[in-house]
Scaffold this motif. Structure first.
Motif, PDB file in Angstrom:
ATOM      1  N   ASP A   1      -8.818  72.966  26.815  1.00  0.00           N
ATOM      2  CA  ASP A   1      -9.399  71.684  27.413  1.00  0.00           C
ATOM      3  C   ASP A   1      -8.501  71.059  28.501  1.00  0.00           C
ATOM      4  N   LEU A   2      -7.359  71.692  28.822  1.00  0.00           N
ATOM      5  CA  LEU A   2      -6.573  71.253  29.983  1.00  0.00           C
ATOM      6  C   LEU A   2      -6.105  69.691  29.491  1.00  0.00           C
ATOM      7  N   LYS A   3      -5.935  69.219  28.454  1.00  0.00           N
ATOM      8  CA  LYS A   3      -5.510  68.134  28.171  1.00  0.00           C
ATOM      9  C   LYS A   3      -4.100  67.841  27.734  1.00  0.00           C
ATOM     10  N   THR A   4      -3.349  69.087  27.757  1.00  0.00           N
ATOM     11  CA  THR A   4      -1.978  69.294  27.345  1.00  0.00           C
ATOM     12  C   THR A   4      -1.076  69.281  28.514  1.00  0.00           C
ATOM     13  N   ALA A   5       0.051  68.434  28.800  1.00  0.00           N
ATOM     14  CA  ALA A   5       0.774  68.414  29.960  1.00  0.00           C
ATOM     15  C   ALA A   5       1.796  69.334  29.622  1.00  0.00           C
ATOM     16  N   PHE A   6       2.273  70.429  30.437  1.00  0.00           N
ATOM     17  CA  PHE A   6       3.488  71.257  30.003  1.00  0.00           C
ATOM     18  C   PHE A   6       4.535  70.888  31.261  1.00  0.00           C
ATOM     19  N   ILE A   7       5.760  70.342  30.998  1.00  0.00           N
ATOM     20  CA  ILE A   7       6.578  70.032  31.984  1.00  0.00           C
ATOM     21  C   ILE A   7       7.964  70.820  31.892  1.00  0.00           C
ATOM     22  N   THR A   8       8.514  70.860  33.244  1.00  0.00           N
ATOM     23  CA  THR A   8       9.712  71.775  33.190  1.00  0.00           C
ATOM     24  C   THR A   8      10.903  70.548  33.540  1.00  0.00           C
ATOM     25  N   SER A   9      12.120  71.082  33.548  1.00  0.00           N
ATOM     26  CA  SER A   9      13.219  70.308  34.039  1.00  0.00           C
ATOM     27  C   SER A   9      14.262  70.953  34.522  1.00  0.00           C
ATOM     28  N   LEU A  10      15.275  70.347  34.950  1.00  0.00           N
ATOM     29  CA  LEU A  10      16.460  70.983  35.491  1.00  0.00           C
ATOM     30  C   LEU A  10      17.786  70.291  34.839  1.00  0.00           C
ATOM     31  N   LYS A  11      18.790  71.004  35.243  1.00  0.00           N
ATOM     32  CA  LYS A  11      20.310  70.850  34.854  1.00  0.00           C
ATOM     33  C   LYS A  11      20.989  70.028  36.129  1.00  0.00           C
ATOM     34  N   ALA A  12      21.011  68.792  36.065  1.00  0.00           N
ATOM     35  CA  ALA A  12      21.670  68.306  37.318  1.00  0.00           C
ATOM     36  C   ALA A  12      23.134  68.826  37.781  1.00  0.00           C
ATOM     37  N   GLU A  13      23.109  69.444  39.086  1.00  0.00           N
ATOM     38  CA  GLU A  13      24.167  70.180  39.487  1.00  0.00           C
ATOM     39  C   GLU A  13      24.364  71.345  38.634  1.00  0.00           C
ATOM     40  N   GLY A  14      23.435  71.916  37.819  1.00  0.00           N
ATOM     41  CA  GLY A  14      23.855  72.926  36.912  1.00  0.00           C
ATOM     42  C   GLY A  14      24.491  72.743  35.667  1.00  0.00           C
ATOM     43  N   VAL A  15      24.702  71.602  35.468  1.00  0.00           N
ATOM     44  CA  VAL A  15      25.446  71.278  34.079  1.00  0.00           C
ATOM     45  C   VAL A  15      24.533  69.915  33.322  1.00  0.00           C
ATOM     46  N   GLY A  16      25.152  69.863  32.017  1.00  0.00           N
ATOM     47  CA  GLY A  16      24.672  68.857  31.341  1.00  0.00           C
ATOM     48  C   GLY A  16      23.085  68.948  30.890  1.00  0.00           C
ATOM     49  N   LEU A  17      22.555  67.841  30.460  1.00  0.00           N
ATOM     50  CA  LEU A  17      21.217  67.896  30.007  1.00  0.00           C
ATOM     51  C   LEU A  17      20.108  68.427  31.041  1.00  0.00           C
ATOM     52  N   GLY A  18      19.243  69.013  30.302  1.00  0.00           N
ATOM     53  CA  GLY A  18      17.984  69.703  31.126  1.00  0.00           C
ATOM     54  C   GLY A  18      17.862  70.974  31.054  1.00  0.00           C
ATOM     55  N   GLY A  19      16.819  71.563  31.744  1.00  0.00           N
ATOM     56  CA  GLY A  19      16.513  72.955  31.666  1.00  0.00           C
ATOM     57  C   GLY A  19      15.427  73.544  30.560  1.00  0.00           C
ATOM     58  N   ASP A  20      15.009  72.420  29.706  1.00  0.00           N
ATOM     59  CA  ASP A  20      14.185  72.956  28.822  1.00  0.00           C
ATOM     60  C   ASP A  20      12.799  72.548  29.155  1.00  0.00           C
ATOM     61  N   VAL A  21      11.667  72.964  28.526  1.00  0.00           N
ATOM     62  CA  VAL A  21      10.414  72.647  28.716  1.00  0.00           C
ATOM     63  C   VAL A  21       9.766  71.820  27.484  1.00  0.00           C
ATOM     64  N   TYR A  22       8.716  70.894  27.967  1.00  0.00           N
ATOM     65  CA  TYR A  22       8.087  70.064  27.015  1.00  0.00           C
ATOM     66  C   TYR A  22       6.537  70.185  27.007  1.00  0.00           C
ATOM     67  N   VAL A  23       5.848  69.474  26.092  1.00  0.00           N
ATOM     68  CA  VAL A  23       4.466  69.218  26.216  1.00  0.00           C
ATOM     69  C   VAL A  23       4.093  67.975  25.376  1.00  0.00           C
ATOM     70  N   VAL A  24       3.002  67.386  25.840  1.00  0.00           N
ATOM     71  CA  VAL A  24       2.308  66.148  25.320  1.00  0.00           C
ATOM     72  C   VAL A  24       0.939  66.431  25.371  1.00  0.00           C
ATOM     73  N   ASP A  25      -0.009  66.008  24.401  1.00  0.00           N
ATOM     74  CA  ASP A  25      -1.322  65.957  24.312  1.00  0.00           C
ATOM     75  C   ASP A  25      -1.808  64.283  25.174  1.00  0.00           C
ATOM     76  N   LEU A  26      -2.659  64.625  26.079  1.00  0.00           N
ATOM     77  CA  LEU A  26      -2.965  63.292  26.779  1.00  0.00           C
ATOM     78  C   LEU A  26      -4.502  62.948  26.597  1.00  0.00           C
ATOM     79  N   PRO A  27      -5.056  61.739  26.858  1.00  0.00           N
ATOM     80  CA  PRO A  27      -6.423  61.323  26.821  1.00  0.00           C
ATOM     81  C   PRO A  27      -6.852  61.698  28.403  1.00  0.00           C
ATOM     82  N   PHE A  28      -6.185  62.477  29.192  1.00  0.00           N
ATOM     83  CA  PHE A  28      -6.738  62.838  30.698  1.00  0.00           C
ATOM     84  C   PHE A  28      -6.572  64.459  30.743  1.00  0.00           C
ATOM     85  N   GLN A  29      -7.662  64.715  31.694  1.00  0.00           N
ATOM     86  CA  GLN A  29      -7.841  66.000  31.736  1.00  0.00           C
ATOM     87  C   GLN A  29      -7.448  66.771  32.939  1.00  0.00           C
TER      88      GLN A  29
END
Length: 301
Positions: free
Chosen positions: A258-286
């Motif tokens: 239904d295209l109502k789930t957001a898929f989100i990418t991320s980065l590691k700042a300066e190549g280190v630290g937190l980030g680089g994972d992918v995320y999802v969330v269901d939304l009331p928007f399409q």
């Protein structure tokens, strides 16, 4: 009358691909999977949803962005310009580059298809902080014809079009010039005009990165350094936010039947630290269906 604040949604981590710069997620509805790249690590990932089975592939070039191709596979923006990209027998099959001719160290960055089937991307200098290091927008359309479209960007991002294809959004995520522009777009010619400021870093609470548009015509833009994605109405009001638990989300696409789930990418700042994972969330928007690159489109000048 007091306006309510934006609704807040929290995304959950679905996988840990450990990307240096996760980018350009694309939903493949027929296959029930989402594909994205690590623009820094020259990797491609694809994952079924909701089963979350993930595959990883090595890329022979650095890819900035992907879009679905009408005859299968992808069109990609790379350090060689625009190329076709397919996955066959577990390996990446790369087609010949179609330009534009890029200088030494230059590459193409973020990209997306307009509603008519042209694929767009912006060029980017090896040192985006250097004086005069501005790239510009290019499109590829009928017969693989590449056209220089204009604009000046240090780190072009955030390409998206309104549902009727008559409004074009584009961002610059560079710390020297973080902003989102909106312009009037001619669907027939691909020309744009009347460029004006839509949002800046202060408005977004972060540097503008990758983006998508939903069926209401609202613009979803990653606020890098701000740990969130924001939804902006066509009038420029933020009415919803998606929060992630890392500082630098990079891009968003809408997935699921239904295209109502957001898929989100991320980065590691300066190549280190937190980030680089992918995320999802269901939304009331399409979301809008992924535009498809069509090399046989008939209206390119």
């Amino acid at each position: 009358m007091t306006l309510q604040g934006p609704s807040v949604h929290t995304a959950e981590r679905i996988a840990r691909p450990n990307c240096g710069v996760g980018e350009t997620p694309v939903w493949e509805p027929d296959a029930g999977r989402v594909t994205w790249v690590d623009a820094a690590g020259a990797k491609l990932y694809r994952m079924t949803y909701p089963a979350a089975r993930m595959e990883q592939f090595d890329l022979p070039v650095r890819v900035g962005a992907l879009a679905l191709k009408a005859c299968g596979g992808f069109i990609a923006s790379t350090e060689r310009g625009f190329v076709t990209l397919d996955i066959g027998d577990g390996e990446i099959l790369l087609g010949a580059g179609n330009g534009p001719a890029l200088g030494s160290g230059w590459r193409m960055n973020d990209g997306a298809c307009d509603r008519q089937g042209r694929f767009w991307s912006g060029s980017m200098a090896p040192d985006t902080s250097a004086p005069g290091a501005f790239g510009t927008l290019f499109s590829i359309g009928r017969g693989g014809v590449v056209l220089e479209r204009g604009g000046q960007f240090r780190t072009q991002n955030g390409l998206a079009w309104s549902p009727d294809g008559r409004v074009m959004y584009v961002s610059d995520s560079n710390p020297l010039n973080p902003r989102v522009l909106v312009q009037d777009f001619d669907p027939t010619t691909g020309n744009f005009k009347n460029s004006r400021l839509f949002a800046d870093q202060a408005t977004l609470g972060g540097r503008p990165d990758g983006a998508a548009v939903d069926t209401d015509g609202c613009y979803w833009i990653a606020a890098s350094d701000g740990g969130k994605i924001v939804r902006m109405t066509p009038r420029g009001r933020i009415d919803a936010e998606i929060h992630v638990d890392v500082p630098n989300p990079t891009n968003i696409c809408f997935i699921g039947p239904d295209l109502k789930t957001a898929f989100i990418t991320s980065l590691k700042a300066e190549g280190v630290g937190l980030g680089g994972d992918v995320y999802v969330v269901d939304l009331p928007f399409q979301g809008m269906p992924e535009p498809i690159y069509d090399p046989n489109m008939s209206d390119e000048p």
